[in-house]
Write a protein that holds these residues in place. Sequence first.
Motif, PDB file in Angstrom:
ATOM      1  N   PRO A  72      -1.029   9.792  -2.304  1.00 17.31           N
ATOM      2  CA  PRO A  72       0.098   8.983  -1.831  1.00 17.31           C
ATOM      3  C   PRO A  72       0.050   8.777  -0.320  1.00 17.31           C
ATOM      4  N   LEU A  73       0.672   7.696   0.125  1.00 16.37           N
ATOM      5  CA  LEU A  73       0.683   7.355   1.545  1.00 16.37           C
ATOM      6  C   LEU A  73       1.217   8.499   2.403  1.00 16.37           C
ATOM      7  N   LEU A  74       2.344   9.102   1.986  1.00 16.97           N
ATOM      8  CA  LEU A  74       2.948  10.182   2.761  1.00 16.97           C
ATOM      9  C   LEU A  74       2.032  11.410   2.813  1.00 16.97           C
ATOM     10  N   SER A  75       1.391  11.726   1.695  1.00 15.02           N
ATOM     11  CA  SER A  75       0.467  12.863   1.656  1.00 15.02           C
ATOM     12  C   SER A  75      -0.746  12.608   2.540  1.00 15.02           C
ATOM     13  N   VAL A 115       0.842  -1.192   0.000  1.00 13.87           N
ATOM     14  CA  VAL A 115       0.000   0.000   0.000  1.00 13.87           C
ATOM     15  C   VAL A 115       0.881   1.247   0.000  1.00 13.87           C
ATOM     16  N   ARG A 116       1.034   1.850  -1.168  1.00 14.99           N
ATOM     17  CA  ARG A 116       1.829   3.068  -1.323  1.00 14.99           C
ATOM     18  C   ARG A 116       0.953   4.293  -1.560  1.00 14.99           C
ATOM     19  N   GLU A 117      -0.319   4.052  -1.820  1.00 12.04           N
ATOM     20  CA  GLU A 117      -1.249   5.145  -2.069  1.00 12.04           C
ATOM     21  C   GLU A 117      -2.658   4.697  -1.712  1.00 12.04           C
ATOM     22  N   PHE A 118      -3.529   5.676  -1.557  1.00  9.79           N
ATOM     23  CA  PHE A 118      -4.922   5.400  -1.218  1.00  9.79           C
ATOM     24  C   PHE A 118      -5.829   6.033  -2.264  1.00  9.79           C
ATOM     25  N   ILE A 119      -7.063   5.529  -2.329  1.00 11.70           N
ATOM     26  CA  ILE A 119      -8.081   6.093  -3.214  1.00 11.70           C
ATOM     27  C   ILE A 119      -9.179   6.690  -2.329  1.00 11.70           C
ATOM     28  N   LEU A 120      -9.443   7.975  -2.502  1.00 12.49           N
ATOM     29  CA  LEU A 120     -10.494   8.646  -1.758  1.00 12.49           C
ATOM     30  C   LEU A 120     -11.775   8.640  -2.590  1.00 12.49           C
TER      31      LEU A 120
END
Length: 317
Positions: A93-96, A9-14
């Motif tokens: 992104p995960l960090l964001s 999981v490096r990013e998410f979907i909103l």
Amino acid sequence: MGTDNQTQVREFILLGLSSDQDIQVTLFVLFLVMYLVTVLGNFLIVLLIRLDSRLHTPMYFFLTNLSLVDVSYATSIVPQMLVHFLAKQKVIPLLSCAAQLFFSLALGGIEFVLLAVMAYDRYVAVCDPLRYSAIMSGGLCTRLAITSWVSGSINSLMQTGITFQLPMCSNKIIDHISCELLAVVRLACVDTSSNEVAIMVSSIVLLMTPFCLVLLSYIRIISTILKIQSTEGRKKAFHTCASHLTVVALCYGMAIFIYIQPRSSPSVLQEKMISLFYAILTPMLNPMIYSLRNKEVKGAWQKLLGKFSGLTFKLAA
């Protein structure tokens, strides 16, 4: 197994509010206008307080802090939401996502403590007016403001760190308008009971404790106002607190409904709408509330506009 999946999981979907393109364009325009009004309104309040020496008092020092918090809170959520309204892939992104969670949670906590500090300021102003200047010294006001910012930031740092240590597995769809704490915790593929307890405890400490202090302050304030003999005196005392009391009802009411509640309610849609109200509408309304309900602020506006009109007339002549 959980750790391996977590690294994927490096990013998410909103998911946001709607998948309909026409509705998203309409929402983009609506929320862009509201965001610009929020930024402009709070900026003008800060500028007005800065320019008018009559507003260089503890109450308006704290109001300046509140305006800065409101603008920052809206900025932590709204620009990303606006981009997603027009984007086909609503990816963050995960960090964001972690940064958004940290800043929104920190600024929300700062606002709760700051409103309690402002309630104490109003308590001293109404209940001990002769010693107001001595009690609410510049040093104390600065320390109280710093306490608000530090306490909210520390709580957010702990909550964000705990949340993003959870194994998210392959689930990366966040059914919310932003990387909100409860929405991110729901993605975990392990038992999150301890996290929910931690959220509840931090909510009680950082939300209910300031709320109780606000209640105690206003119980004393109302008691003092009722003892004032003249009707004019009671009105004047009430008007010094009316704006703050309105903002308190908006901010604490929404937050308590979200975080201090049974696990089964409210629905995800209700959570989205309440978060939207809290992220956009409340920061936009706060400067309006203080401008429309506060005689000192209205007087400062009239003075500033009078100077501006005079300068314009001289330039035109």
